[in-house]
Scaffold this motif. Structure first.
Motif, PDB file in Angstrom:
ATOM      1  N   ARG A 160      36.530  39.917  36.663  1.00 23.67           N
ATOM      2  CA  ARG A 160      36.090  40.804  37.409  1.00 23.67           C
ATOM      3  C   ARG A 160      35.084  41.594  37.277  1.00 23.67           C
ATOM      4  O   ARG A 160      34.900  42.225  36.296  1.00 23.67           O
ATOM      5  CB  ARG A 160      37.427  41.639  37.857  1.00 23.67           C
ATOM      6  CG  ARG A 160      38.596  40.795  38.014  1.00 23.67           C
ATOM      7  CD  ARG A 160      38.721  40.172  39.469  1.00 23.67           C
ATOM      8  NE  ARG A 160      39.985  39.673  39.619  1.00 23.67           N
ATOM      9  CZ  ARG A 160      40.418  38.946  40.790  1.00 23.67           C
ATOM     10  NH1 ARG A 160      39.758  38.779  41.518  1.00 23.67           N
ATOM     11  NH2 ARG A 160      41.654  38.266  40.819  1.00 23.67           N
TER      12      ARG A 160
ATOM     13  N   PRO B 273      27.568  43.659  41.802  1.00 25.12           N
ATOM     14  CA  PRO B 273      27.615  42.530  42.671  1.00 25.12           C
ATOM     15  C   PRO B 273      26.488  41.331  42.084  1.00 25.12           C
ATOM     16  O   PRO B 273      25.570  41.500  41.326  1.00 25.12           O
ATOM     17  CB  PRO B 273      26.851  42.808  44.125  1.00 25.12           C
ATOM     18  CG  PRO B 273      27.152  44.099  43.859  1.00 25.12           C
ATOM     19  CD  PRO B 273      27.103  45.025  42.756  1.00 25.12           C
ATOM     20  N   THR B 274      26.588  40.088  42.101  1.00 19.59           N
ATOM     21  CA  THR B 274      25.788  38.983  41.918  1.00 19.59           C
ATOM     22  C   THR B 274      24.381  39.152  42.520  1.00 19.59           C
ATOM     23  O   THR B 274      23.433  39.027  41.644  1.00 19.59           O
ATOM     24  CB  THR B 274      26.153  37.577  41.971  1.00 19.59           C
ATOM     25  OG1 THR B 274      27.741  37.478  41.665  1.00 19.59           O
ATOM     26  CG2 THR B 274      25.353  36.730  41.571  1.00 19.59           C
TER      27      THR B 274
ATOM     28  N   GLU C 233      32.937  30.925  44.014  1.00 19.62           N
ATOM     29  CA  GLU C 233      33.407  32.168  44.071  1.00 19.62           C
ATOM     30  C   GLU C 233      32.793  32.788  45.301  1.00 19.62           C
ATOM     31  O   GLU C 233      31.916  32.603  45.625  1.00 19.62           O
ATOM     32  CB  GLU C 233      33.336  33.131  42.803  1.00 19.62           C
ATOM     33  CG  GLU C 233      34.049  32.653  41.693  1.00 19.62           C
ATOM     34  CD  GLU C 233      34.036  33.598  40.180  1.00 19.62           C
ATOM     35  OE1 GLU C 233      33.552  34.731  40.461  1.00 19.62           O
ATOM     36  OE2 GLU C 233      34.181  33.141  39.282  1.00 19.62           O
TER      37      GLU C 233
ATOM     38  N   GLU D 193      32.485  37.005  46.809  1.00 28.79           N
ATOM     39  CA  GLU D 193      32.503  38.368  46.489  1.00 28.79           C
ATOM     40  C   GLU D 193      32.393  39.060  47.870  1.00 28.79           C
ATOM     41  O   GLU D 193      31.648  38.929  48.845  1.00 28.79           O
ATOM     42  CB  GLU D 193      31.314  38.905  45.528  1.00 28.79           C
ATOM     43  CG  GLU D 193      31.146  38.256  44.156  1.00 28.79           C
ATOM     44  CD  GLU D 193      29.872  38.751  43.402  1.00 28.79           C
ATOM     45  OE1 GLU D 193      29.867  38.522  42.257  1.00 28.79           O
ATOM     46  OE2 GLU D 193      29.041  39.504  44.308  1.00 28.79           O
TER      47      GLU D 193
ATOM     48  N   VAL E 282      31.369  42.830  49.191  1.00 30.62           N
ATOM     49  CA  VAL E 282      30.525  43.941  48.400  1.00 30.62           C
ATOM     50  C   VAL E 282      30.522  45.122  49.647  1.00 30.62           C
ATOM     51  O   VAL E 282      30.384  44.881  50.638  1.00 30.62           O
ATOM     52  CB  VAL E 282      29.179  43.356  48.147  1.00 30.62           C
ATOM     53  CG1 VAL E 282      28.345  44.711  47.466  1.00 30.62           C
ATOM     54  CG2 VAL E 282      29.316  42.479  46.872  1.00 30.62           C
TER      55      VAL E 282
ATOM     56  N   VAL F 215      31.484  45.380  43.970  1.00 31.31           N
ATOM     57  CA  VAL F 215      32.337  44.371  44.599  1.00 31.31           C
ATOM     58  C   VAL F 215      33.717  44.972  44.503  1.00 31.31           C
ATOM     59  O   VAL F 215      34.534  45.408  43.759  1.00 31.31           O
ATOM     60  CB  VAL F 215      32.574  43.336  43.251  1.00 31.31           C
ATOM     61  CG1 VAL F 215      33.185  41.988  43.770  1.00 31.31           C
ATOM     62  CG2 VAL F 215      31.013  42.754  43.072  1.00 31.31           C
TER      63      VAL F 215
ATOM     64  N   ASN G 142      36.769  39.787  44.739  1.00 39.28           N
ATOM     65  CA  ASN G 142      36.166  38.659  44.626  1.00 39.28           C
ATOM     66  C   ASN G 142      37.180  37.529  44.093  1.00 39.28           C
ATOM     67  O   ASN G 142      38.584  37.995  43.582  1.00 39.28           O
ATOM     68  CB  ASN G 142      35.175  38.637  43.523  1.00 39.28           C
ATOM     69  CG  ASN G 142      35.843  38.727  41.943  1.00 39.28           C
ATOM     70  OD1 ASN G 142      36.648  39.542  41.750  1.00 39.28           O
ATOM     71  ND2 ASN G 142      35.345  37.718  41.283  1.00 39.28           N
TER      72      ASN G 142
END
Length: 466
Positions: A102, A106-107, A242, A244, A246, A251, A254
């Motif tokens: 976790r 965010p990516t 995966e 997410e 946001v 996040v 997820n």
């Protein structure tokens, strides 16, 4: 090695369901200390290994397995048979699920871009010092084994900061090696079992220049998405498998997803979620009806009834249901006269929920009646659409942002009622489906995933057993 401490092999705790699990902060970058760290790491390792007998000659591992890429039509993107053999783990492959890490950041974030840029410099520094040596193929390496190849594994793990050099028996696979291997496996999308088998070796033997190219390609992908981001959005990483959700740079949800197989790939899409379908019908695409269902219907007359599938003809006010027993299923043109629709229910191929967003490929996010595949490390099994574990949690997040009266209990109630209903959103939510095979977390951990669609020209180890 104190100077390198912040660039190599730190540990942190992550948790799932309240149970702490140790996973490494590995592959971190430390810009100013980069060259010194790399040089000291390799020098120290060479000294440590020289205390023991010389290494056996390295054998060359076979090249990366390439995924077959086949285009598909929009009509081929939905099918999942709850009774198919692929609904259960394959023989010899573990169904034990690794914890899902976790991350609050965010990516898709400026911080991730900064860390990914730093990772590129880090790997270029490794390349400047000659890269890493290959790990020879052979029997699996695990805790307690003494083998000359363990020294190769140690050297490889040190090269990317998954392990620090330490004195002792360089050929012994001890606790320190096992924990370092787990860290490496976790950030490379492998099952973190601490055992060095074929897949782990294949990943370790990807050349540094390939990893640099992979990082550069994905930095461009991230940079292209950043200007499009809004305050609240959904991001699906197709390669990372995966999703997410946001909100305001954090996040809030997820979860794992299942994406399209190599022959029916999930496309990259930028769109907006416009509605949620509760207890959806599934209109069976004609290609699936012909290729997958028709042979089963011919061999088992009760197949359609068991699946809750009706045979229909006409549309709108002219729609009518036909008795399957009255149809000549041996007629090669039977598919032209009728179509199949699966009723809502626990075995509906779309599950109980469907997340809709406009696109040219008939792709959507949805539930699934078969949950076991979410436990697999590789989850590219669908026909193109994206199956979401805990899709009810994601739908609750979507609906609550649109209307504060929605929560998980209300979503559960709508599903349990069993009635079809399509609920439009007052404010559509942006959704991004992107293919990222490499990214860096906010704390500098560099992640790689298999290039299962062969879009990066990098590596795919998913066909190998560990």
């Amino acid at each position: 090695m104190a100077i390198c401490r912040h660039g190599f092999g730190e540990m942190r705790l992550v948790s799932r369901n309240g149970k702490p699990n140790a996973y490494g902060v590995a592959g971190k970058t430390s810009g100013r200390l980069l060259r010194g760290c790399v040089k000291k790491a390799f020098s120290f390792l060479a000294f440590a290994i020289s205390l023991t007998a010389g290494l056996a000659a390295l054998s060359v591992l076979a090249g990366p397995v390439r995924a077959e890429t086949t285009s598909y039509g929009a009509e081929e993107t939905h099918w999942v048979d709850p009774w198919a053999t692929s609904a259960t783990p394959l023989e010899g492959q573990s169904a034990v699920e690794a914890p899902l890490q976790r991350n609050a950041t965010p990516t898709l974030s400026e911080r991730s871009i900064e860390q990914l840029s730093a990772a590129i410099e880090h790997y270029r520094g490794i390349a400047a010092w000659g890269g890493w040596k290959r790990v020879a193929a052979g029997e699996r390496l695990e805790l307690g084994v003494r083998d000359q190849r363990v020294a190769q594994v140690r050297e490889r793990l040190m090269a990317t900061g998954d392990m620090q050099a330490s004195p002792g028996d360089a050929y012994l696979y001890d606790e320190a090696v096992m924990e370092a291997v787990k860290r490496y496996q976790a950030r490379n999308g492998l099952e973190p079992d601490g055992i060095v088998g074929r897949r782990t070796i294949a990943a370790m033997n990807v050349p540094v220049h390939t990893r640099i190219r992979q990082l550069e390609i994905n930095l461009r992908r991230l940079s292209a998405l950043m200007p499009k981001l809004e305050r609240r959005y959904i991001f699906v990483n197709i390669a990372g498998q995966e999703v997410e959700a946001v909100n305001n740079g954090a996040v809030e949800f997820n979860e794992r997803v299942i994406v399209g197989k190599q022959t029916r790939q999930t496309p990259e899409i930028t769109s907006q979620v416009t509605s949620i379908t509760f207890n959806p019908y599934w209109y069976v695409p004609k290609s699936i009806a012909m290729a997958d269902m028709l042979p089963k219907i011919r061999s088992n007359p009760s197949y359609l009834q068991r699946q809750g599938i009706r045979v229909l003809q006409g549309w709108g006010d002219n729609i009518r249901e036909l008795n399957p027993a009255s149809i000549d299923w041996s007629n090669p043109r039977v598919n032209e006269a009728y179509y199949l629709r699966q009723d809502p229910g626990p075995w509906n191929s779309l599950g109980s929920l469907k997340i809709n967003f406009p696109n040219n490929d008939a792709i959507f996010l949805h539930d699934t009646p078969t949950k076991t595949l979410f436990g697999r490390q590789e989850r590219n099994f669908s026909s193109g659409c994206v199956r979401v574990r805990d899709v009810r949690g994601l739908v609750a997040w979507i609906m609550a942002g649109d209307d504060a009266s929605w929560n998980e209990q209300r979503v559960e109630g709508m599903v349990d009622a069993g009635h079809y209903r399509n609920v439009s959103l007052a404010v559509p939510i942006p959704i991004y489906l992107a293919y990222l095979t490499a990214w860096a977390e906010a704390d500098g951990v560099v992640n790689f995933r298999d290039d299962v669609y062969d879009r990066d020209g990098s590596v795919n180890t998913s066909a190998l057993d560990n």
